[in-house]
Design an enzyme around this catalytic site. Structure first.
Site, short mmCIF file in Angstrom:
data_model
loop_
_atom_site.label_atom_id
_atom_site.label_comp_id
_atom_site.label_asym_id
_atom_site.label_seq_id
_atom_site.Cartn_x
_atom_site.Cartn_y
_atom_site.Cartn_z
N ASN A 139 0.82 -1.21 0.00
CA ASN A 139 0.00 0.00 0.00
C ASN A 139 0.86 1.26 0.00
O ASN A 139 0.41 2.33 0.38
CB ASN A 139 -0.97 0.00 1.18
CG ASN A 139 -0.28 -0.20 2.51
OD1 ASN A 139 0.96 -0.15 2.60
ND2 ASN A 139 -1.04 -0.43 3.56
N SER A 174 6.45 5.69 8.59
CA SER A 174 5.26 5.27 7.85
C SER A 174 5.60 5.32 6.37
O SER A 174 6.66 5.82 5.98
CB SER A 174 4.07 6.18 8.15
OG SER A 174 4.27 7.45 7.55
N LYS A 175 4.70 4.82 5.55
CA LYS A 175 4.98 4.79 4.12
C LYS A 175 4.94 6.18 3.50
O LYS A 175 5.29 6.35 2.34
CB LYS A 175 4.01 3.84 3.42
CG LYS A 175 4.43 2.40 3.66
CD LYS A 175 3.48 1.39 3.11
CE LYS A 175 4.06 -0.01 3.34
NZ LYS A 175 3.07 -1.07 3.22
N SER A 176 4.55 7.17 4.28
CA SER A 176 4.62 8.54 3.79
C SER A 176 6.00 9.15 4.03
O SER A 176 6.31 10.21 3.50
CB SER A 176 3.55 9.40 4.48
OG SER A 176 3.76 9.43 5.88
#
Length: 299
Positions: free
Chosen positions: A21, A272-274
């Site tokens: 994701n 986080s993936k951000s």
């Protein structure tokens, strides 16, 4: 005279199980390398599982990037890897077993509804409501008390709902303390941890649009893949209590667990993936080698 020999020792099985994701970052690298190290120490198998049940957020391009990034890091997993969304029938089979025990009920409140109910209760009593280990309010809707006829009619009408575990009833079925074994980097036992799944309340086991949930899917796939050692970040330590409960209810084997420290960002919070400044792609673009990434993480 025939001499009885003990059965051969089961080969350890480990897995790295990211969700596609977003792009991978150093936190994912840490977890993948922790699994690689323990698999090597134990002479075990190393599996890759793509946890892609959230079809709204998981994308093929992220999966492809993830596979490429792990290869760049020098990780060698067994092939073919398991894509979680290909095995939803396995998850539903376990859900049906829990339902047959009377441990599953439909709940029609959304996450926003659950938060609104908690806010209203706090305002009425002047006291904070109970929350789970992640800080979300415990479920306090009317799903448990809803007449079966009403629930069936709402489901037949296509109303969105989740299927929740009746936690109190589930705990009542246990005939022994619920624990798990935490191990060190070499896979050797460190301590026995007492599990407290009641801290999570009536957790979601499936949603109408997915047919499963993280908790149910991870327990199903670990059992079906014969995973003996679960190595993952410390942010999932408390969730292990729910997984151990499901394993006990369903008669599934209990893996050994290691919850390793997290990689933190400049703000002191977990990545986080951000946080793509710490992502594989940004590091590679900056000319950092896979060997330097491994060294930075202590491998």
């Amino acid at each position: 005279m025939t001499v009885a020999h003990p059965p051969p020792a089961r080969q350890p099985v480990l897995r790295f199980a990211p969700s596609p994701n977003g792009l991978l970052h150093l936190g994912h690298a840490r977890s993948a390398l922790e699994n690689e190290r323990m698999a090597a120490a134990l002479g075990g198998r190393l599996l890759l599982r793509v946890e892609d049940i959230d079809r709204a957020r998981c994308r093929p391009e992220h999966e492809a990037a993830m596979i490429a990034d792990l290869a760049w890091l020098g990780l060698a997993f067994e092939t073919p890897y398991r894509r979680q969304s290909d095995h939803l029938a396995d998850h539903r089979a376990l859900l049906a077993r829990l339902a047959a025990m009377g441990l599953v009920y439909p709940a029609f409140e959304s996450r926003g509804d659950v938060k609104a109910l908690a806010a209203a209760a706090a305002a009425a009593t002047g006291k904070p409501v109970a929350t789970d280990p992640d800080g979300a309010p415990l479920y306090a809707g009317r799903g448990r008390e809803m007449p079966a006829e009403e629930a069936a009619a709402r489901i037949a009408a296509g109303e969105p709902h989740a299927l929740r575990l009746a936690m109190d009833a589930a705990l009542a079925r246990l005939d022994r303390p619920l624990t798990w074994t935490e191990v060190d980097v070499a896979g050797l036992p460190l301590r026995t941890v007492t599990a407290h799944p009641q801290r999570w309340g009536d957790v979601v086991l499936a949603r109408k649009d997915l047919g499963t949930s993280y908790h149910l899917a991870v327990v199903a796939d670990d059992a079906l893949q014969g995973v003996t050692h679960v190595v993952r970040g410390a942010d999932l330590f408390e969730a292990t209590a729910v997984h151990r409960l499901l394993q006990e209810l369903l008669g599934l084997p209990a893996p050994l667990y290691r919850h390793h420290p997290l990689v933190l960002g400049a703000d002191g919070k977990k990545l986080s993936k951000s946080d793509q400044a710490e992502g594989f792609r940004a590091l590679r673009a900056a000319g950092i080698s896979a060997e330097e990434v491994r060294a930075r993480l202590g491998f």
